[in-house]
Write a protein that holds these residues in place. Structure first.
Motif, PDB file in Angstrom:
ATOM      1  N   GLY A 176       0.790  -1.227   0.000  1.00 28.10           N
ATOM      2  CA  GLY A 176       0.000   0.000   0.000  1.00 28.10           C
ATOM      3  C   GLY A 176       0.818   1.271   0.000  1.00 28.10           C
ATOM      4  O   GLY A 176       0.330   2.338   0.388  1.00 28.10           O
ATOM      5  N   ARG A 177       2.062   1.189  -0.432  1.00 31.49           N
ATOM      6  CA  ARG A 177       2.971   2.338  -0.335  1.00 31.49           C
ATOM      7  C   ARG A 177       2.493   3.543  -1.144  1.00 31.49           C
ATOM      8  O   ARG A 177       1.927   3.410  -2.222  1.00 31.49           O
ATOM      9  CB  ARG A 177       4.366   1.952  -0.823  1.00 31.49           C
ATOM     10  CG  ARG A 177       5.123   1.020   0.096  1.00 31.49           C
ATOM     11  CD  ARG A 177       6.573   0.888  -0.340  1.00 31.49           C
ATOM     12  NE  ARG A 177       7.325   0.005   0.526  1.00 31.49           N
ATOM     13  CZ  ARG A 177       7.535  -1.276   0.287  1.00 31.49           C
ATOM     14  NH1 ARG A 177       7.045  -1.828  -0.813  1.00 31.49           N
ATOM     15  NH2 ARG A 177       8.230  -2.022   1.131  1.00 31.49           N
ATOM     16  N   ILE A 178       2.774   4.705  -0.614  1.00 31.02           N
ATOM     17  CA  ILE A 178       2.585   5.959  -1.330  1.00 31.02           C
ATOM     18  C   ILE A 178       3.792   6.183  -2.245  1.00 31.02           C
ATOM     19  O   ILE A 178       4.930   5.950  -1.847  1.00 31.02           O
ATOM     20  CB  ILE A 178       2.446   7.131  -0.339  1.00 31.02           C
ATOM     21  CG1 ILE A 178       1.169   6.961   0.498  1.00 31.02           C
ATOM     22  CG2 ILE A 178       2.431   8.471  -1.063  1.00 31.02           C
ATOM     23  CD1 ILE A 178       1.070   7.937   1.653  1.00 31.02           C
ATOM     24  N   ARG A 179       3.541   6.601  -3.477  1.00 31.25           N
ATOM     25  CA  ARG A 179       4.570   6.856  -4.483  1.00 31.25           C
ATOM     26  C   ARG A 179       5.374   5.592  -4.812  1.00 31.25           C
ATOM     27  O   ARG A 179       6.539   5.667  -5.206  1.00 31.25           O
ATOM     28  CB  ARG A 179       5.499   7.999  -4.043  1.00 31.25           C
ATOM     29  CG  ARG A 179       4.789   9.348  -3.992  1.00 31.25           C
ATOM     30  CD  ARG A 179       5.663  10.430  -3.383  1.00 31.25           C
ATOM     31  NE  ARG A 179       6.817  10.744  -4.204  1.00 31.25           N
ATOM     32  CZ  ARG A 179       6.819  11.589  -5.233  1.00 31.25           C
ATOM     33  NH1 ARG A 179       5.691  12.195  -5.583  1.00 31.25           N
ATOM     34  NH2 ARG A 179       7.921  11.843  -5.908  1.00 31.25           N
ATOM     35  N   GLY A 180       4.733   4.448  -4.685  1.00 32.66           N
ATOM     36  CA  GLY A 180       5.385   3.218  -5.093  1.00 32.66           C
ATOM     37  C   GLY A 180       5.666   3.178  -6.585  1.00 32.66           C
ATOM     38  O   GLY A 180       6.521   2.416  -7.050  1.00 32.66           O
ATOM     39  N   TRP A 181       4.966   4.031  -7.334  1.00 38.36           N
ATOM     40  CA  TRP A 181       5.163   4.097  -8.784  1.00 38.36           C
ATOM     41  C   TRP A 181       6.587   4.501  -9.154  1.00 38.36           C
ATOM     42  O   TRP A 181       7.040   4.233 -10.275  1.00 38.36           O
ATOM     43  CB  TRP A 181       4.156   5.059  -9.415  1.00 38.36           C
ATOM     44  CG  TRP A 181       4.197   6.470  -8.905  1.00 38.36           C
ATOM     45  CD1 TRP A 181       3.441   7.016  -7.910  1.00 38.36           C
ATOM     46  CD2 TRP A 181       5.044   7.535  -9.371  1.00 38.36           C
ATOM     47  NE1 TRP A 181       3.757   8.334  -7.704  1.00 38.36           N
ATOM     48  CE2 TRP A 181       4.741   8.677  -8.591  1.00 38.36           C
ATOM     49  CE3 TRP A 181       6.021   7.618 -10.359  1.00 38.36           C
ATOM     50  CZ2 TRP A 181       5.382   9.894  -8.789  1.00 38.36           C
ATOM     51  CZ3 TRP A 181       6.667   8.836 -10.558  1.00 38.36           C
ATOM     52  CH2 TRP A 181       6.347   9.963  -9.779  1.00 38.36           C
ATOM     53  N   LEU A 182       7.306   5.133  -8.239  1.00 39.56           N
ATOM     54  CA  LEU A 182       8.665   5.577  -8.547  1.00 39.56           C
ATOM     55  C   LEU A 182       9.578   4.399  -8.906  1.00 39.56           C
ATOM     56  O   LEU A 182      10.525   4.553  -9.684  1.00 39.56           O
ATOM     57  CB  LEU A 182       9.251   6.346  -7.360  1.00 39.56           C
ATOM     58  CG  LEU A 182       8.700   7.763  -7.150  1.00 39.56           C
ATOM     59  CD1 LEU A 182       9.124   8.308  -5.794  1.00 39.56           C
ATOM     60  CD2 LEU A 182       9.174   8.681  -8.271  1.00 39.56           C
ATOM     61  N   THR A 183       9.301   3.234  -8.334  1.00 37.04           N
ATOM     62  CA  THR A 183      10.102   2.054  -8.642  1.00 37.04           C
ATOM     63  C   THR A 183       9.348   1.070  -9.520  1.00 37.04           C
ATOM     64  O   THR A 183       9.799  -0.064  -9.711  1.00 37.04           O
ATOM     65  CB  THR A 183      10.535   1.351  -7.340  1.00 37.04           C
ATOM     66  OG1 THR A 183       9.366   1.012  -6.576  1.00 37.04           O
ATOM     67  CG2 THR A 183      11.437   2.242  -6.512  1.00 37.04           C
ATOM     68  N   CYS A 184       8.223   1.486 -10.048  1.00 31.44           N
ATOM     69  CA  CYS A 184       7.380   0.602 -10.852  1.00 31.44           C
ATOM     70  C   CYS A 184       7.348   1.028 -12.321  1.00 31.44           C
ATOM     71  O   CYS A 184       7.457   0.193 -13.220  1.00 31.44           O
ATOM     72  CB  CYS A 184       5.962   0.599 -10.273  1.00 31.44           C
ATOM     73  SG  CYS A 184       4.718  -0.246 -11.253  1.00 31.44           S
ATOM     74  N   LEU A 185       7.217   2.318 -12.557  1.00 36.29           N
ATOM     75  CA  LEU A 185       7.058   2.832 -13.917  1.00 36.29           C
ATOM     76  C   LEU A 185       8.398   3.133 -14.572  1.00 36.29           C
ATOM     77  O   LEU A 185       9.271   3.753 -13.956  1.00 36.29           O
ATOM     78  CB  LEU A 185       6.223   4.116 -13.910  1.00 36.29           C
ATOM     79  CG  LEU A 185       4.800   4.032 -13.365  1.00 36.29           C
ATOM     80  CD1 LEU A 185       4.175   5.419 -13.344  1.00 36.29           C
ATOM     81  CD2 LEU A 185       3.960   3.081 -14.192  1.00 36.29           C
ATOM     82  N   THR A 186       8.553   2.733 -15.817  1.00 34.65           N
ATOM     83  CA  THR A 186       9.691   3.209 -16.592  1.00 34.65           C
ATOM     84  C   THR A 186       9.419   4.651 -16.999  1.00 34.65           C
ATOM     85  O   THR A 186       8.282   5.136 -16.909  1.00 34.65           O
ATOM     86  CB  THR A 186       9.899   2.361 -17.854  1.00 34.65           C
ATOM     87  OG1 THR A 186       8.743   2.501 -18.697  1.00 34.65           O
ATOM     88  CG2 THR A 186      10.118   0.895 -17.504  1.00 34.65           C
ATOM     89  N   LEU A 187      10.445   5.335 -17.471  1.00 35.70           N
ATOM     90  CA  LEU A 187      10.277   6.725 -17.875  1.00 35.70           C
ATOM     91  C   LEU A 187       9.218   6.858 -18.965  1.00 35.70           C
ATOM     92  O   LEU A 187       8.335   7.731 -18.890  1.00 35.70           O
ATOM     93  CB  LEU A 187      11.613   7.291 -18.377  1.00 35.70           C
ATOM     94  CG  LEU A 187      11.586   8.733 -18.898  1.00 35.70           C
ATOM     95  CD1 LEU A 187      11.146   9.700 -17.819  1.00 35.70           C
ATOM     96  CD2 LEU A 187      12.971   9.124 -19.437  1.00 35.70           C
ATOM     97  N   SER A 188       9.267   6.018 -19.959  1.00 35.36           N
ATOM     98  CA  SER A 188       8.324   6.132 -21.071  1.00 35.36           C
ATOM     99  C   SER A 188       6.893   5.828 -20.630  1.00 35.36           C
ATOM    100  O   SER A 188       5.948   6.500 -21.061  1.00 35.36           O
ATOM    101  CB  SER A 188       8.733   5.204 -22.221  1.00 35.36           C
ATOM    102  OG  SER A 188       8.717   3.854 -21.804  1.00 35.36           O
ATOM    103  N   THR A 189       6.721   4.838 -19.749  1.00 29.81           N
ATOM    104  CA  THR A 189       5.373   4.517 -19.259  1.00 29.81           C
ATOM    105  C   THR A 189       4.833   5.637 -18.397  1.00 29.81           C
ATOM    106  O   THR A 189       3.658   6.016 -18.502  1.00 29.81           O
ATOM    107  CB  THR A 189       5.389   3.197 -18.466  1.00 29.81           C
ATOM    108  OG1 THR A 189       5.887   2.154 -19.285  1.00 29.81           O
ATOM    109  CG2 THR A 189       3.989   2.837 -17.999  1.00 29.81           C
ATOM    110  N   ARG A 190       5.689   6.189 -17.537  1.00 32.24           N
ATOM    111  CA  ARG A 190       5.232   7.301 -16.700  1.00 32.24           C
ATOM    112  C   ARG A 190       4.782   8.470 -17.548  1.00 32.24           C
ATOM    113  O   ARG A 190       3.732   9.076 -17.288  1.00 32.24           O
ATOM    114  CB  ARG A 190       6.343   7.746 -15.738  1.00 32.24           C
ATOM    115  CG  ARG A 190       5.936   8.960 -14.907  1.00 32.24           C
ATOM    116  CD  ARG A 190       6.999   9.377 -13.940  1.00 32.24           C
ATOM    117  NE  ARG A 190       8.257   9.741 -14.558  1.00 32.24           N
ATOM    118  CZ  ARG A 190       8.459  10.887 -15.217  1.00 32.24           C
ATOM    119  NH1 ARG A 190       7.479  11.758 -15.388  1.00 32.24           N
ATOM    120  NH2 ARG A 190       9.645  11.146 -15.721  1.00 32.24           N
TER     121      ARG A 190
END
Length: 220
Positions: A186-200
């Protein structure tokens, strides 16, 4: 009493807290939770939302069954969930790009409560107090009961409950909890280690107006 919310935004948590209120205070509520467009239903009282980047990352793992995917497949699942949740043809699951604006209009018109995941997930007593205040239950809520509810529906405790369920297709119909209900703790800003630059960049460019309305910062 109806709870609507983006996927992975805490709507199930809110639903279960309200269930507890209903049971402890004998309120006689009928409570429903879903992801459908319910803004025209005056019973819709609560809407939860979350950073769309975390929403799609969580959905890719849970609904996309991608807990053990390689990095490339995870990005594909994320883009699939982006389309399904924010632009999909089924109101029950998608169309959140359009829903956000409608819900904000309803909030101004009739006091619809909109709850931001990042503001409550780390401090459940504050969420419980806010819900009690919204429904006029503050005088009936004791510190002991608040602590009990917070412990029951904490991330750690819920993780133990859902561990007994097989996967996201396996659900407890009373609590609306699914197997693998919690993604990335349930982490906040977990997307930082999930999304590649292009996907983000794809997510941010697709949801520009949503980021603005919900006051999330795009990195560009």
């Amino acid at each position: 009493v109806e709870v609507a919310g983006m996927q992975s935004s805490g709507s199930t948590l809110v639903y279960n807290i309200l269930r507890t209120f209903n049971e402890r205070f004998n309120l006689g509520w009928k409570i429903r939770k879903n992801h459908a467009v319910t803004v025209d239903d005056l019973q819709c009282a609560i809407v939860t939302y979350r950073d769309p980047r975390d929403v799609v990352c969580s959905a890719a793992r849970r609904q996309g069954h991608c807990f053990e995917c390689d990095a490339h497949e995870l990005q594909e699942r994320i883009l699939e969930q982006l389309e399904l949740i924010f632009f999909g043809s089924a109101p029950a699951d998608g169309q959140w790009a359009a829903k956000v604006e409608v819900y904000f209009e309803a909030r101004a018109k009739r006091g619809l409560e909109m709850l931001r995941y990042e503001s409550f997930v780390a401090c459940l007593p504050n969420l419980i107090d806010a819900l009690a205040a919204h429904f006029g239950l503050v005088e009936r809520l004791t510190p002991t009961l608040t602590a009990e509810i917070a412990a029951t529906w904490s991330v750690a405790n819920v993780a133990g409950i859902v561990a007994k369920l097989a996967d996201f297709t396996d659900a407890d119909h009373e609590t609306h909890l699914h197997g693998h209900h919690i993604s990335n703790e349930g982490r906040i800003r977990g997307w930082l280690t999930c999304l590649t630059l292009s996907t983000r960049r794809r997510v941010e460019s697709s949801l520009g107006s949503v980021f603005e309305l919900l006051n999330y910062t795009k990195l560009g």
